[in-house]
Enzyme design. Structure first.
Site, PDB file in Angstrom:
ATOM      1  N   ASP A  94      -1.779   4.525  -6.681  1.00 27.77           N
ATOM      2  CA  ASP A  94      -0.346   4.464  -6.393  1.00 27.77           C
ATOM      3  C   ASP A  94       0.408   5.049  -7.590  1.00 27.77           C
ATOM      4  O   ASP A  94       0.507   4.405  -8.638  1.00 27.77           O
ATOM      5  CB  ASP A  94       0.104   3.021  -6.155  1.00 27.77           C
ATOM      6  CG  ASP A  94      -0.391   2.436  -4.835  1.00 27.77           C
ATOM      7  OD1 ASP A  94      -1.391   2.952  -4.300  1.00 27.77           O
ATOM      8  OD2 ASP A  94       0.219   1.461  -4.361  1.00 27.77           O
ATOM      9  N   LYS A 158       5.509   5.396  -0.644  1.00 31.80           N
ATOM     10  CA  LYS A 158       5.682   3.958  -0.919  1.00 31.80           C
ATOM     11  C   LYS A 158       7.092   3.717  -1.456  1.00 31.80           C
ATOM     12  O   LYS A 158       7.602   4.493  -2.265  1.00 31.80           O
ATOM     13  CB  LYS A 158       4.622   3.517  -1.932  1.00 31.80           C
ATOM     14  CG  LYS A 158       4.727   2.077  -2.425  1.00 31.80           C
ATOM     15  CD  LYS A 158       3.596   1.779  -3.403  1.00 31.80           C
ATOM     16  CE  LYS A 158       3.781   0.451  -4.117  1.00 31.80           C
ATOM     17  NZ  LYS A 158       2.725   0.198  -5.127  1.00 31.80           N
ATOM     18  N   LYS A 187       4.061   2.817   2.849  1.00 36.41           N
ATOM     19  CA  LYS A 187       3.820   1.503   2.237  1.00 36.41           C
ATOM     20  C   LYS A 187       5.136   0.893   1.774  1.00 36.41           C
ATOM     21  O   LYS A 187       5.906   1.517   1.047  1.00 36.41           O
ATOM     22  CB  LYS A 187       2.863   1.634   1.048  1.00 36.41           C
ATOM     23  CG  LYS A 187       2.594   0.299   0.332  1.00 36.41           C
ATOM     24  CD  LYS A 187       1.542   0.455  -0.760  1.00 36.41           C
ATOM     25  CE  LYS A 187       1.425  -0.792  -1.615  1.00 36.41           C
ATOM     26  NZ  LYS A 187       0.409  -0.668  -2.681  1.00 36.41           N
TER      27      LYS A 187
END
Length: 224
Positions: A94, A158, A187
């Protein structure tokens, strides 16, 4: 929406990213992830070897964060961090975008930053999620950042680090879903504390949830 506890767990990256996290606390999160069958455990890079070893054979991925939480590391540093994390057992990466360059309209810089990390991630056969930090962006910037994430060859976009001024909102998730289309990963992370919060994000288009309150939410799901 009415998912079983096991179905909901597969949306969750069970997360502990606090600077003060101890080995015992990391181990506790790993044990919870194994018990409930979450998608992953998400930790800072230092803890990747420990988590990866503990999760081996349980079908729970090891997730870590890169350029975190500010995103203002150099691309070369992000690439090194990514390769190092994968070598030490990370399955999912991430990364945080360069938020200032996005806000300045330097899309090529942002896209190239993402692409370099995506290339390093995919060389290792792993998955890349790109954090755009929605709390700091206008709707136009959120849409542009989401599209740059697709163009940069990542796997997910995300919402948040969970360390800025606010976390995920359902309207932001819906905006991001619209920007990336129906098949790209989205996400939602930051501020998801209840079952209602989790369902709202999924209904808005999230395919993964970054959650530190996973156990409480999953226990609430079991009572439904």
């Amino acid at each position: 929406m009415n998912l079983t506890q096991a179905q909901l767990a597969k949306y969750m990256d069970h997360t502990l990213l606090k600077a003060s996290a101890t080995a015992d606390q990391i181990d506790a999160v790993v044990a919870e992830a194994i018990k409930y069958g979450t998608a992953s455990v998400c930790v800072n890079p230092y803890w990747v070897p420990r988590v990866s070893k503990a999760l081996a054979g349980f079908g729970v991925a090891t997730c870590t964060v890169i350029g975190f939480p500010l995103g203002a590391s150099t691309t070369e540093t992000k690439v090194f961090e990514t390769r190092d994390a994968i070598a030490k057992g990370a399955d999912e990466i991430d990364m945080v975008i360069n938020i200032g360059e996005l806000k300045a309209g330097n899309d090529d810089v942002v896209r190239n930053d993402i692409r370099a990390v995506a290339d390093a991630t995919h060389e290792g056969g792993k998955l890349l999620k790109v954090i755009i930090e929605t709390a700091l962006l206008t709707d136009e910037e959120k849409t542009r950042a989401s599209k740059l994430t697709v163009e940069g060859n990542a796997d997910y976009v995300k919402t948040s680090t969970g360390f800025s001024t606010a976390g995920a909102t359902a309207p932001d998730v819906a905006l991001m879903r619209k920007a990336v289309g129906p098949d790209f990963g989205v996400k939602a992370a930051g501020g998801i504390h209840t079952l209602a919060d989790a369902y709202a994000m999924i209904e808005a288009g999230a395919t993964r949830l970054g959650v530190s309150a996973s156990v409480a939410i999953l226990e609430e799901a079991a009572r439904q």
